[in-house]
Design an enzyme around this catalytic site. Structure first.
Site, PDB file in Angstrom:
ATOM      1  CG  ASP A   1      -1.904  -1.053   1.325  1.00  0.00           C
ATOM      2  OD1 ASP A   1      -1.983  -1.931   0.574  1.00  0.00           O
ATOM      3  OD2 ASP A   1      -2.652  -1.147   2.256  1.00  0.00           O
TER       4      ASP A   1
ATOM      5  NE  ARG B   1      -6.645  -4.036   8.409  1.00  0.00           N
ATOM      6  CZ  ARG B   1      -7.545  -5.278   8.353  1.00  0.00           C
ATOM      7  NH1 ARG B   1      -8.400  -5.311   7.646  1.00  0.00           N
ATOM      8  NH2 ARG B   1      -7.516  -6.186   9.215  1.00  0.00           N
ATOM      9  CG  ASP B   2      -6.048   0.455   6.624  1.00  0.00           C
ATOM     10  OD1 ASP B   2      -4.805   0.136   6.722  1.00  0.00           O
ATOM     11  OD2 ASP B   2      -6.652  -0.258   5.845  1.00  0.00           O
TER      12      ASP B   2
ATOM     13  CD  GLU C   1      -8.178  -4.230   3.520  1.00  0.00           C
ATOM     14  OE1 GLU C   1      -6.995  -4.227   4.225  1.00  0.00           O
ATOM     15  OE2 GLU C   1      -8.007  -4.811   2.381  1.00  0.00           O
TER      16      GLU C   1
END
Length: 519
Positions: free
Chosen positions: A52, A183-184, A234
């Site tokens: 990513d 997350r993220d 995500e």
């Protein structure tokens, strides 16, 4: 003792004309000559595994881009750092948030804390990144790093600033699944309310937090989408843009796996409003920024000279259905993975009254072309091979037809026609079919052919096709539609051909811009 936790261990049409150009099977990887297959104008890591990209910040007159990196394919790692002034040429600076035992660094985002709200100094670069505390998958939490040298070196706070409360209380399978998806973090400054906003991806929703100082965060309200088949969120993205008609709109984007309902596995987005507590979508059905197989983990950021009207975007050209596999560049160049070309995004009002993000290749890319070839217009009924060969180029052209049922272009064509990738229009689909170029990496069906919707009655199309040694990106018409695909061309897959079924088509404005040297 390390547990080897990686990001993924936590995550549980061609017609007769095209077929006339295909005469054999896949070229085995082991038989390739060791000619470099490194992409010429796409960002690749110097070595190892690239994953990513992290949203860039602007310091010292350049975009500071971070990306997930590991020394092993799909292995644990941290953030590596690269800089670019124009979104095309990147300089690599190595790891800035390295792997620690049982403590990999996953995706997040950085901001420039101009007003020193966090207390690290005015202009400090502050990043939030997901890490699994103690290597426990349900303890994915958000950790803070800061830099006082423009984002070249970082120091970490020892404890998470956003704790995964769900991970401490989850008992049922559903609760545990949700706890293992936290997350993220994507953070931005809310000018209207004078506070920081953070959006975090969850298994079935996006969670919003606010903070005065990047250290102390308060949970606000979630964004729930009714169609759970769209997958989990995500790398969420939240930003405000000025549209072509002068109106202002918020956009919530995320990388999502909607394969199960026949939709992309790329970047979904909603337009709407942000009220300080929640995002309210204009329509709960998302739009998609890419229809190929390989445009994931995308990030967007303001263009330096037009921050309100334009954003830049970049994505990881891979797909978790097959990402962990070895690819030809592992053997030829010692790396696995590349980012897409940088795009420029604009928000336009559509005839039906809604707003859509449109994409164009970043303008600076054109300056790196080393030669331009213009070929005469031609009418094709069946197939024809162009008198040109190359490994990295942009092909721009218009195709128009009347009765033909299938029209298109084959790129990466081998001399005998046995290998190629088809880009064409058939019925109500604009497709990219990499099947005849496969080297056994994608397990063939169903990951060979990607398709985007197009008006079945359309009788013309404008294409900008970007071919590099390991990828194809197709921009359709004014950028309403884009398809991005890994394609593992061999060194001799250099030809181009046109094809039609069911009648003739006119191929006009044929322009090839070659990238003869690596950027």
């Amino acid at each position: 003792m390390t547990h080897g936790i990686s990001r993924r261990t936590v995550l549980q049409g061609a017609g007769v004309g095209a077929l006339a150009l295909f005469m054999g099977g896949a070229f085995p990887v082991a038989a390739q000559a060791q000619t470099s297959l490194r992409a010429r104008y796409h960002m690749t890591p110097p070595s190892g595994w690239l994953c990513d990209p992290q949203r860039p910040v602007t310091t010292n007159g350049a975009y500071q881009l971070y990306y997930l990196h590991s020394d092993q394919n799909n292995g644990p790692g941290g953030w590596d750092h690269a800089t670019t002034a124009d979104g095309v040429s990147f300089t690599h600076h190595g790891a800035v948030m390295p792997l620690q035992p049982d403590f990999p660094v996953w995706s997040g985002s950085a901001v420039v804390d101009t007003a020193d709200t966090a207390g690290f100094g005015a202009g400090a670069v502050v990043a939030l990144a997901t890490q699994p505390t103690d290597g426990v998958r349900r303890y994915q939490e958000q950790y803070l790093y800061w830099s006082t040298d423009g984002g070249y070196t970082f120091t970490a706070l020892p404890d998470p600033v956003i704790v995964n409360v769900d991970g401490r209380t989850a008992t049922t399978p559903a609760e545990i699944e949700n706890a293992e998806w936290f997350r993220d973090p994507k953070i931005h400054w809310d000018v209207t309310r004078g506070e920081w906003v953070c959006v975090i991806g969850r298994a079935r929703y996006a969670a919003f937090y606010t903070s005065p100082n990047l250290r102390d965060w308060q949970l606000q309200r979630n964004f729930d989408f009714p169609n759970t088949a769209l997958g989990g969120i995500e790398c969420p993205d939240l930003f405000e843009m000025t549209a072509d008609d002068g109106t202002r709109h918020w956009v919530l984007g995320a990388s999502m796996d909607a394969y199960g309902v026949g939709l992309p596995m790329t970047y979904a987005y909603w337009t709407g409003t942000w009220d300080g507590e929640q995002f309210i979508a204009d329509d709960l059905t998302p739009q998609w920024l890419d229809w190929g197989w390989d445009w994931y983990g995308a990030v967007t950021w303001p263009k330096a000279d037009a921050p309100d009207e334009r954003r830049l975007a970049i994505a990881w050209m891979n797909n978790w259905k097959y990402a962990a596999r070895d690819v030809p560049t592992d053997a030829t160049d010692g790396y696995n993975g590349q980012n897409s070309i940088v795009r420029e995004l604009r928000l336009d009002r559509q005839p039906g009254g809604w707003y859509s993000l449109l994409s164009s290749p970043v303008e600076a890319l054109a300056a790196y072309a080393t030669a331009t070839t213009t070929l005469p217009d031609r009418t094709v009924d069946g197939s024809t091979v162009l008198p040109w060969n190359g490994r990295a180029y942009e092909l721009e052209l218009d195709i128009a037809w009347d009765a033909a049922t299938n029209v298109g272009v084959s790129v990466g064509r081998s001399a005998d026609g046995s290998r190629h990738t088809n880009i064409g229009k058939y019925g109500d689909e604009l497709y990219v079919d990499r099947g005849p170029s496969d080297l056994g990496v994608f397990s063939l069906v169903p990951y060979t052919r990607a398709a985007a919707p197009i008006d079945a009655n359309a009788r013309s199309v404008h294409l900008r096709i970007f071919v590099d040694t390991q990828s194809v990106e197709v921009f359709v018409n004014a950028g309403h539609t884009v398809l991005s695909q890994q394609v593992h061309f061999t060194a001799s897959d250099t030809g181009i051909s046109f094809y039609t079924d069911g009648g003739p088509a006119s191929f006009t404005g044929i322009t090839i811009r070659e990238f003869g040297t690596a950027v």
